[in-house]
Scaffold this active site. Structure first.
Site, PDB file in Angstrom:
ATOM      1  N   CYS A  20     -11.200   2.866  -0.737  1.00  0.00           N
ATOM      2  CA  CYS A  20      -9.876   3.319  -0.316  1.00  0.00           C
ATOM      3  C   CYS A  20      -9.585   2.589   0.978  1.00  0.00           C
ATOM      4  O   CYS A  20     -10.433   2.563   1.880  1.00  0.00           O
ATOM      5  CB  CYS A  20      -9.846   4.826  -0.101  1.00  0.00           C
ATOM      6  SG  CYS A  20      -8.289   5.384   0.631  1.00  0.00           S
ATOM      7  N   ASP A  34       0.865  -1.185   0.000  1.00  0.00           N
ATOM      8  CA  ASP A  34       0.000   0.000   0.000  1.00  0.00           C
ATOM      9  C   ASP A  34       0.902   1.235   0.000  1.00  0.00           C
ATOM     10  O   ASP A  34       2.089   1.159   0.347  1.00  0.00           O
ATOM     11  CB  ASP A  34      -0.913   0.026   1.241  1.00  0.00           C
ATOM     12  CG  ASP A  34      -1.829   1.246   1.243  1.00  0.00           C
ATOM     13  OD1 ASP A  34      -2.559   1.460   0.255  1.00  0.00           O
ATOM     14  OD2 ASP A  34      -1.806   2.019   2.216  1.00  0.00           O
ATOM     15  N   SER A  35       0.316   2.378  -0.361  1.00  0.00           N
ATOM     16  CA  SER A  35       1.076   3.629  -0.311  1.00  0.00           C
ATOM     17  C   SER A  35       1.514   3.935   1.125  1.00  0.00           C
ATOM     18  O   SER A  35       2.468   4.673   1.324  1.00  0.00           O
ATOM     19  CB  SER A  35       0.211   4.768  -0.846  1.00  0.00           C
ATOM     20  OG  SER A  35      -0.962   4.871  -0.070  1.00  0.00           O
ATOM     21  N   GLU A  45      -4.398   9.794   8.078  1.00  0.00           N
ATOM     22  CA  GLU A  45      -2.939   9.730   8.272  1.00  0.00           C
ATOM     23  C   GLU A  45      -2.489  10.653   9.404  1.00  0.00           C
ATOM     24  O   GLU A  45      -1.485  10.402  10.047  1.00  0.00           O
ATOM     25  CB  GLU A  45      -2.213  10.105   6.973  1.00  0.00           C
ATOM     26  CG  GLU A  45      -2.425   9.095   5.863  1.00  0.00           C
ATOM     27  CD  GLU A  45      -1.224   8.173   5.605  1.00  0.00           C
ATOM     28  OE1 GLU A  45      -0.097   8.599   5.841  1.00  0.00           O
ATOM     29  OE2 GLU A  45      -1.455   7.024   5.168  1.00  0.00           O
ATOM     30  N   CYS A  78      -4.208  -1.315  -2.292  1.00  0.00           N
ATOM     31  CA  CYS A  78      -4.359   0.133  -2.444  1.00  0.00           C
ATOM     32  C   CYS A  78      -5.178   0.353  -3.708  1.00  0.00           C
ATOM     33  O   CYS A  78      -4.802  -0.122  -4.789  1.00  0.00           O
ATOM     34  CB  CYS A  78      -2.973   0.767  -2.594  1.00  0.00           C
ATOM     35  SG  CYS A  78      -2.990   2.527  -2.978  1.00  0.00           S
ATOM     36  N   HIS A 120      -7.847   3.244   3.391  1.00  0.00           N
ATOM     37  CA  HIS A 120      -7.751   4.072   4.608  1.00  0.00           C
ATOM     38  C   HIS A 120      -9.125   4.316   5.256  1.00  0.00           C
ATOM     39  O   HIS A 120      -9.217   4.635   6.430  1.00  0.00           O
ATOM     40  CB  HIS A 120      -7.174   5.448   4.276  1.00  0.00           C
ATOM     41  CG  HIS A 120      -5.686   5.482   4.157  1.00  0.00           C
ATOM     42  ND1 HIS A 120      -4.992   4.777   3.214  1.00  0.00           N
ATOM     43  CD2 HIS A 120      -4.758   6.151   4.889  1.00  0.00           C
ATOM     44  CE1 HIS A 120      -3.701   5.021   3.353  1.00  0.00           C
ATOM     45  NE2 HIS A 120      -3.533   5.858   4.360  1.00  0.00           N
TER      46      HIS A 120
HETATM   47  N1  DGL Z   1      -4.844   3.514   0.547  1.00  0.00           N
HETATM   48  C1  DGL Z   1      -4.946   4.160  -0.726  1.00  0.00           C
HETATM   49  C2  DGL Z   1      -6.136   3.631  -1.521  1.00  0.00           C
HETATM   50  O1  DGL Z   1      -6.719   2.605  -1.190  1.00  0.00           O
HETATM   51  C3  DGL Z   1      -5.042   5.654  -0.687  1.00  0.00           C
HETATM   52  C4  DGL Z   1      -4.042   6.375   0.102  1.00  0.00           C
HETATM   53  C5  DGL Z   1      -3.260   7.348  -0.704  1.00  0.00           C
HETATM   54  O2  DGL Z   1      -3.827   8.308  -1.238  1.00  0.00           O
HETATM   55  O3  DGL Z   1      -2.064   7.115  -0.774  1.00  0.00           O
HETATM   56  O4  DGL Z   1      -6.506   4.245  -2.491  1.00  0.00           O
END
Ligand code: DGL
Length: 276
Positions: free
Chosen positions: A194, A12-13, A160, A75, A196
């Site tokens: 997403c 993931d990012s 975050e 991600c 997150h």
């Molecule tokens: N976790 C990422 C996703 O599922 C998004 C986070 C980011 O913008 O880096 O899209």
């Protein structure tokens, strides 16, 4: 020569993929997992296609170098902007026997079954929404279903920065949900596209009308992987089954460990790596 089994790579990012890893572990606890968060360069959501592709490819190459035969892009942004290119153009040259899977397809495969009104909502990053990946994937499986999307650019920064359960988050959550519902008041299934966003679930449910269900992706992706491995015994045999979990980040490891607990539900100790 027979290859030694190795872990599943999860990328993931940053932290978000830990919400997916948690569910992968519940569904498939026997496997070893190696997690990589590109925290030093997160968020990806507002970055260009080229940049997300370049970063994601570096991450996939690194996980392949560690021996992972299978990498999950946990991600949405990376799945939307990089996966197809990697699968079609890079994988044959890197190692045609390895696999890279994303989170959008398993979600699209079941999303249409979870709506009665035929209207689905997608909440995601700017990158995921502008890629139209959900619309394209859903059309393949459920051409009759209508998809309404809303980009929520403030949600990842709220998560975050540990603001996801503070009163300030209500403003942005309500704003985006109102905008989604303004596109179609008759949505009965909304997907958190997403990784997150599960941390914002309490706030999201506060503003979603009764009768509209909100779906997190972790368990959907885990179920997708269970089915994938059932269909691919050749991949199953390449995965090691020691139930170990290892964590890596491109940023400060101690900071990652501290923040990661809220996504993963358990503490761990990671180490820092560099992506080139
Ligand atoms: N976790 C990422 C996703 O599922 C998004 C986070 C980011 O913008 O880096 O899209």
């Amino acid at each position: 020569m027979e290859q030694k089994p190795t872990p599943i790579g999860v990328f993931d990012s940053g932290y978000g993929g830990l919400t997916v890893l948690k569910e992968l572990e519940k569904a498939l606890p026997q496997y070893d997992y190696l997690y990589l968060g590109d925290n030093a360069r997160a968020p990806y959501g507002t970055r260009s296609f080229d940049t997300v592709y370049e970063y994601t490819l570096q991450a996939v190459k690194w996980l392949f170098e560690q021996g992972c035969p299978l990498v999950i892009l946990a991600c949405n942004t990376a799945s939307a902007k990089a996966l197809r290119n990697i699968q079609q153009n890079d994988l044959p040259g890197l190692d045609p026997a390895k696999r890279v899977l994303g989170v959008i397809r398993p979600t699209a495969e079941i999303a249409g079954k979870l709506t009665k009104t035929g209207n689905i909502g997608i909440l995601g990053t700017q990158g995921t929404v502008s890629s139209h990946s959900y619309i394209l994937e859903l059309q393949k499986f459920f051409p009759e279903v209508k998809v309404y999307q809303e980009a929520c650019p403030m949600w990842v920064p709220l998560v975050e920065n540990n603001e996801y359960n503070k009163p300030g988050a209500d403003y942005f959550v309500k704003q985006n949900i109102d905008q989604l519902l303004a596109q179609c008041p008759d949505l009965d299934a909304v997907f958190l596209a997403c990784t997150h966003y599960p941390l914002l679930l309490d706030k999201i449910n506060k503003y979603i009308p009764d009768g509209t269900r909100v779906f997190e992706q972790g368990s959907i992706v885990a179920e997708g992987l269970v089915h994938y491995l059932e269909r691919h015994p050749e991949m199953r045999s390449r995965l090691s089954t020691g139930s170990t979990r290892n964590f890596t980040t491109t940023d400060h490891a101690e900071n990652f460990d501290k923040q990661a607990t809220v996504f993963y539900g358990k503490s761990f100790s990671s180490h820092r790596i560099e992506l080139l």
